[in-house]
Scaffold this motif. Structure first.
Motif, PDB file in Angstrom:
ATOM      1  N   ARG A 265       0.848  -1.210   0.000  1.00 54.27           N
ATOM      2  CA  ARG A 265       0.000   0.000   0.000  1.00 54.27           C
ATOM      3  C   ARG A 265       0.880   1.256   0.000  1.00 54.27           C
ATOM      4  NH1 ARG A 265      -2.753   0.555   4.671  1.00 54.27           N
ATOM      5  NH2 ARG A 265      -4.076   2.140   3.778  1.00 54.27           N
ATOM      6  N   VAL A 268       2.203   1.970  -3.452  1.00 51.90           N
ATOM      7  CA  VAL A 268       1.191   2.546  -4.343  1.00 51.90           C
ATOM      8  C   VAL A 268       0.957   4.012  -3.965  1.00 51.90           C
ATOM      9  CG1 VAL A 268      -1.223   2.422  -5.061  1.00 51.90           C
ATOM     10  CG2 VAL A 268       0.099   0.306  -4.770  1.00 51.90           C
ATOM     11  N   LEU A 272       1.868   7.340  -6.229  1.00 54.48           N
ATOM     12  CA  LEU A 272       0.804   8.244  -6.675  1.00 54.48           C
ATOM     13  C   LEU A 272       1.033   9.680  -6.198  1.00 54.48           C
ATOM     14  CD1 LEU A 272      -2.363   5.975  -6.211  1.00 54.48           C
ATOM     15  CD2 LEU A 272      -1.267   6.635  -8.361  1.00 54.48           C
ATOM     16  N   ALA A 278       3.313   9.901 -10.883  1.00 51.56           N
ATOM     17  CA  ALA A 278       1.887   9.702 -10.578  1.00 51.56           C
ATOM     18  C   ALA A 278       1.079   9.217 -11.784  1.00 51.56           C
ATOM     19  CB  ALA A 278       1.296  10.996 -10.022  1.00 51.56           C
ATOM     20  N   ASP A 279       1.210   9.897 -12.927  1.00 51.56           N
ATOM     21  CA  ASP A 279       0.384   9.527 -14.090  1.00 51.56           C
ATOM     22  C   ASP A 279       0.672   8.106 -14.543  1.00 51.56           C
ATOM     23  OD1 ASP A 279      -0.884  11.903 -14.006  1.00 51.56           O
ATOM     24  OD2 ASP A 279       0.335  12.848 -15.591  1.00 51.56           O
ATOM     25  N   ALA A 281       2.037   5.719 -12.867  1.00 49.39           N
ATOM     26  CA  ALA A 281       1.648   4.743 -11.834  1.00 49.39           C
ATOM     27  C   ALA A 281       0.147   4.488 -11.898  1.00 49.39           C
ATOM     28  CB  ALA A 281       2.049   5.257 -10.454  1.00 49.39           C
ATOM     29  N   ARG A 282      -0.618   5.572 -12.061  1.00 50.98           N
ATOM     30  CA  ARG A 282      -2.080   5.428 -12.114  1.00 50.98           C
ATOM     31  C   ARG A 282      -2.481   4.539 -13.290  1.00 50.98           C
ATOM     32  NH1 ARG A 282      -3.133  10.415 -11.677  1.00 50.98           N
ATOM     33  NH2 ARG A 282      -3.217  10.455  -9.421  1.00 50.98           N
ATOM     34  N   GLN A 283      -1.847   4.770 -14.426  1.00 50.96           N
ATOM     35  CA  GLN A 283      -2.166   3.954 -15.611  1.00 50.96           C
ATOM     36  C   GLN A 283      -1.795   2.494 -15.402  1.00 50.96           C
ATOM     37  OE1 GLN A 283      -0.489   5.613 -19.185  1.00 50.96           O
ATOM     38  NE2 GLN A 283      -1.523   7.563 -18.829  1.00 50.96           N
ATOM     39  N   ILE A 285      -1.583   0.874 -12.601  1.00 55.90           N
ATOM     40  CA  ILE A 285      -2.486   0.253 -11.626  1.00 55.90           C
ATOM     41  C   ILE A 285      -3.836  -0.059 -12.289  1.00 55.90           C
ATOM     42  CG2 ILE A 285      -3.744   0.634  -9.453  1.00 55.90           C
ATOM     43  CD1 ILE A 285      -1.250   2.451  -8.689  1.00 55.90           C
ATOM     44  N   LYS A 286      -4.324   0.904 -13.053  1.00 59.28           N
ATOM     45  CA  LYS A 286      -5.615   0.710 -13.755  1.00 59.28           C
ATOM     46  C   LYS A 286      -5.548  -0.510 -14.667  1.00 59.28           C
ATOM     47  CE  LYS A 286      -8.003   5.103 -14.321  1.00 59.28           C
ATOM     48  NZ  LYS A 286      -7.877   6.305 -15.134  1.00 59.28           N
TER      49      LYS A 286
END
Ligand code: UTP
Length: 289
Positions: A265, A268, A272, A278-279, A281-283, A285-286
Motif C-alpha cells: 500500500r 502505491v 501516486l 503519478a500519471d 503509476a495510475r495507468q 495500476i488501472k
C-alpha cells in the motif's frame, strides 16, 4: 520553556518475522518504497523536525544500514566523471553530516522498551523522540513535526495516535484520555492489546513519541510484559505516574511497512504522490485492475 528535542532513537533491531523471507538477508527498513528505502523517508521526517542526531538500535546482520548512510566513493566518482549530477545529488541526499548518526547493537531482541533503553548513554539528560521506522507516515507537515509542535505547547511527553480500524483495537496499544477536545488531549493511561469491548478509546499508539529522559531509569528495571518482551508501553505507563503525557491525533496516513500488505500500500500511495511518477503509476495500476 520546554527543552528542545534534538535527538531521535530509531529502533530497527526487531526480528521482522512478518516480512520473511525477504527480511532474512535484507533489513526490513531497507526494503523500498518506490525507489528509496523506508529509512530514507524516516530520516527525512526526523530532519524536518529539527533532529540533529539519530541513534539507530540495530542487530547483527544489519551492517547494510550503516553502509546506506555512508558515502560510496567508487559510484560517486563514476557518476561525477560521467556528469550524472542529478543521480549523484539524489544519492547524497540521505547522507548525514559527519557524527550525526550513531549505531548501537541491541544484542538480543528483548523488546522495544529494551531497544530504547540501549540509547541512554547517547541521549543523556534531555527529551528525545522515538520513531518506529516500520511506520511510514504520509503527512504534511510530517508527523514528527506535528509532534514537536504539540510538545512545544504542552512539554512533558507526547504519544502520536490515530484511530484504529473498526473492531481492531485489540491488536494495538490503546490510550485512555481525560476527555477528548480537538487533536491534543491529556492522557490518563494506556493499555497494550485490550480485549475487544474493554478498550478505553479507539486511538492506538502509532509509532512516534517524545519522551523525557526519566524513562531510562524506569526501563532499566522494567520487567518483561506482553509477549515476554520489555515493553515501552509499560515503561511509559509507569512514567505517567509522575509526569504528564499528551496524545496527539496527527493528521496524515500511516502505512505499516513491517507488514507485506502495508508495504505494498505504501508503494502505491507514495508512487501516486510523486509528481514524476503519478500519471504512469495510475495507468499501470488501472491496467492491472
Ligand atoms: P515490531 O513489534 O514491529 O517487531 O517492533 P518486529 O520484530 O520488528 O517485527 P515482527 O512483528 O516480528 O514482524 C516495533 C519496532 O521495534 C523494533 C523493531 O525493529 C520495530 O522497528 N524492535 C522491537 C527492536 O528494535 N528491538 C526489539 O527487541 C523489538
Amino acid at each position: 520553556m520546554a527543552k528542545p528535542v534534538r535527538k531521535a532513537v530509531l529502533p530497527v533491531a526487531g526480528l521482522g518475522t512478518r516480512v520473511l523471507p525477504v527480511g532474512k538477508t535484507t533489513p526490513k527498513n531497507l526494503l523500498n518504497v518506490v525507489d528509496r528505502p523506508i529509512l530514507s523517508y524516516i530520516v527525512e521526517e526526523a530532519r524536518a523536525a529539527g533532529i540533529e542526531h539519530m541513534v539507530f538500535i540495530v542487530s547483527r546482520g544489519q551492517g547494510a544500514i550503516e553502509d546506506y548512510f555512508d558515502s560510496i566513493p567508487e559510484i560517486e566518482n563514476a557518476l561525477s566523471a560521467k556528469g550524472k549530477v542529478e543521480i549523484l545529488e539524489d544519492l547524497r541526499r540521505d547522507l548525514p553530516q559527519p557524527g550525526q548518526m550513531s549505531f548501537i547493537r541491541q544484542m538480543a531482541p528483548l523488546g522495544l522498551g529494551h531497544a530504547v533503553w540501549c540509547a541512554r548513554h547517547v541521549i543523556g539528560d534531555e527529551p528525545f523522540a522515538v520513531m518506529l521506522p516500520d511506520m511510514l507516515m504520509q503527512a504534511s507537515p510530517p508527523a514528527l513535526v506535528q509532534a514537536v509542535a504539540a510538545y512545544e505547547k504542552t512539554g512533558g511527553n507526547i504519544v502520536v495516535v490515530e484511530p484504529a480500524p473498526e473492531g481492531e483495537t485489540h491488536k494495538y496499544g490503546i490510550v485512555a484520555l481525560d476527555g477528548r477536545d480537538g487533536r491534543l488531549n491529556r492522557m490518563t493511561g494506556m493499555v497494550e492489546k485490550p480485549p475487544l469491548g474493554t478498550e478505553p478509546s479507539n486511538l492506538f499508539i502509532s509509532g512516534r513519541y517524545i519522551l523525557q529522559p526519566e524513562i531510562f531509569n524506569i526501563l532499566e528495571t522494567q520487567e518483561r510484559g506482553a509477549g515476554g518482551e520489555i515493553q515501552l508501553t509499560d515503561g511509559m505507563f509507569n512514567l505517567m505516574k509522575t509526569q504528564d503525557f499528551h496524545a496527539l491525533e496527527y493528521e496524515g496516513t500511516t502505512y505499516d511497512c513491517g507488514d507485506k500488505l502495508g508495504l505494498l500500500r505504501a508503494n502505491v500511495a507514495f508512487a501516486l504522490a510523486r509528481p514524476d511518477l503519478a500519471d504512469a503509476a495510475r495507468q499501470a495500476i488501472k491496467a492491472l485492475l
